[in-house]
Design an enzyme around this catalytic site. Structure first.
Site, PDB file in Angstrom:
ATOM      1  N   HIS A   1       0.170 -11.524   2.407  1.00 50.45           N
ATOM      2  CA  HIS A   1      -0.829 -10.744   1.673  1.00 50.45           C
ATOM      3  C   HIS A   1      -1.636 -11.591   0.682  1.00 50.45           C
ATOM      4  O   HIS A   1      -2.853 -11.475   0.587  1.00 50.45           O
ATOM      5  CB  HIS A   1      -0.143  -9.583   0.941  1.00 50.45           C
ATOM      6  CG  HIS A   1      -1.046  -8.413   0.712  1.00 50.45           C
ATOM      7  ND1 HIS A   1      -0.587  -7.111   0.685  1.00 50.45           N
ATOM      8  CD2 HIS A   1      -2.381  -8.326   0.503  1.00 50.45           C
ATOM      9  CE1 HIS A   1      -1.606  -6.289   0.465  1.00 50.45           C
ATOM     10  NE2 HIS A   1      -2.697  -7.007   0.344  1.00 50.45           N
TER      11      HIS A   1
ATOM     12  N   TYR B   1       0.820  -1.222   0.000  1.00 50.68           N
ATOM     13  CA  TYR B   1       0.000   0.000   0.000  1.00 50.68           C
ATOM     14  C   TYR B   1       0.849   1.265   0.000  1.00 50.68           C
ATOM     15  O   TYR B   1       0.354   2.347  -0.298  1.00 50.68           O
ATOM     16  CB  TYR B   1      -0.905   0.053   1.234  1.00 50.68           C
ATOM     17  CG  TYR B   1      -1.856  -1.088   1.416  1.00 50.68           C
ATOM     18  CD1 TYR B   1      -2.171  -1.967   0.375  1.00 50.68           C
ATOM     19  CD2 TYR B   1      -2.471  -1.300   2.647  1.00 50.68           C
ATOM     20  CE1 TYR B   1      -3.048  -3.017   0.559  1.00 50.68           C
ATOM     21  CE2 TYR B   1      -3.358  -2.348   2.845  1.00 50.68           C
ATOM     22  CZ  TYR B   1      -3.628  -3.205   1.801  1.00 50.68           C
ATOM     23  OH  TYR B   1      -4.496  -4.242   1.999  1.00 50.68           O
TER      24      TYR B   1
END
Length: 323
Positions: free
Chosen positions: A129, A66
């Site tokens: 993730h 991110y």
């Protein structure tokens, strides 16, 4: 007073951390999401997180991918200096291992890099993730097939366990893992994953996965619980849903509040992203009512559409697509 009230009304869940430490900080069931597409600039993200802390949020969800870890870390330091919180220990931080680092030798160094960005010596939750390994030259999608490498879940998870043993991660878990992937992981894991963070909303129930995780003692956290409308991967199927809208009108709530309450009543926590202060407040005002059985049944019967997936539109590349 507002911050104290909001912080107090958000329930918390104790995760199966592997050591059952009484010193574990329980996880607030509503987390402040920091993923954005297109990405917000650093100062905008930092300012929004600071507003979130002032408003009473105590769980912040970030990831190496991110590019918001530094903003989270700086906002927490500033919040302490401003007196919004007394110390780092009051905040639950989740970050994630990106696919380029999904190999044995890179897991611990990757987390140490995240800790440096976050200006802390531990995270409360560290997640894989995706169950995918990418080559070091793989950037953002589209990703060529040649950049997708064999993912060795066993060796990666062993290093996730090492992160826990070293005290760098109080809890470890996964994201975007199916029941099958979890089953494979559990077959060799010394410490079972505490969390599986997955896409889940009124228009993508994940009922079988939720039930499987409940049986295995794995807590489910939902992302895109509102459909991630306005992002490259999201859609408006939740926020503009007629059934949800009708229930909201009848109950004097927003459509988002009805959707989030339904997710919460599944026994699931959630990460919700909004940089708008009014919506930040509205998103946690879901604990003063319950859905009726009729309302829950109506929502459970909504058409199902998965929003985020890995798809191969042609023979040369794989991209994230919205379905």
């Amino acid at each position: 007073m507002e911050a104290i009230t909001m912080e107090a009304i958000i329930p918390k869940v104790t995760l199966n951390s592997g050591d059952n430490s009484s010193r574990q900080l329980p996880m607030p069931v509503i987390g402040f999401g920091t993923a954005a597409s297109p990405m917000a600039d650093h100062e905008t993200t930092k300012a929004a997180i600071l507003v979130g802390i002032e408003a009473g949020y105590r769980h912040f969800d970030t990831a190496a991918a991110y590019q918001t870890e530094k903003a989270v870390g700086e906002a927490i330091v500033e919040a302490i200096n401003l007196g919004f919180i007394k110390s780092r220990a009051e905040v639950f931080i989740t970050t994630k291992l990106w696919c380029r680092s999904c190999e044995r030798s890179l897991v611990v160094p990757s987390l140490k890099n995240s800790l440096q960005n976050l200006q802390t010596d531990y995270v409360n939750l560290f997640l894989i993730h995706w169950p995918v390994r990418l080559s070091h030259d793989a950037g953002r999608p589209p990703i060529t097939r040649e950049q997708i490498l064999a993912f060795d879940a066993k060796s990666v998870w062993e290093e996730m366990e090492e992160c826990h043993e070293l005290g760098l991660a109080k809890n470890i878990g996964v994201s975007n893992f199916s029941s099958k992937k979890l089953e494979e992981l559990l077959a060799t894991a010394k410490i079972p994953p505490a969390v599986d963070q997955v896409e889940l909303s009124p228009t993508w129930h994940q009922k079988n996965l939720v039930q499987y995780c409940k049986e295995k003692g794995i807590h489910v956290t939902a992302y895109s619980a509102l459909g991630a409308n306005g992002t490259s991967w999201g859609n408006n199927r939740v926020v503009e849903n007629d059934i949800l809208g009708e229930i909201a009108k009848a109950r004097g709530k927003t459509t988002a509040q009805i959707a989030l309450r339904w997710v919460y009543e599944l026994g699931v926590s959630m990460v919700v992203k909004s940089f708008n202060k009014q919506r930040m407040t509205q998103n946690v005002q879901i604990f003063d009512f319950e859905l009726t059985e009729e309302e829950s049944n109506k929502i459970s019967q909504l058409p199902q559409h998965k929003g985020v997936s890995l798809s191969a539109p042609n023979k040369g590349s794989i991209v994230y697509v919205v379905q």
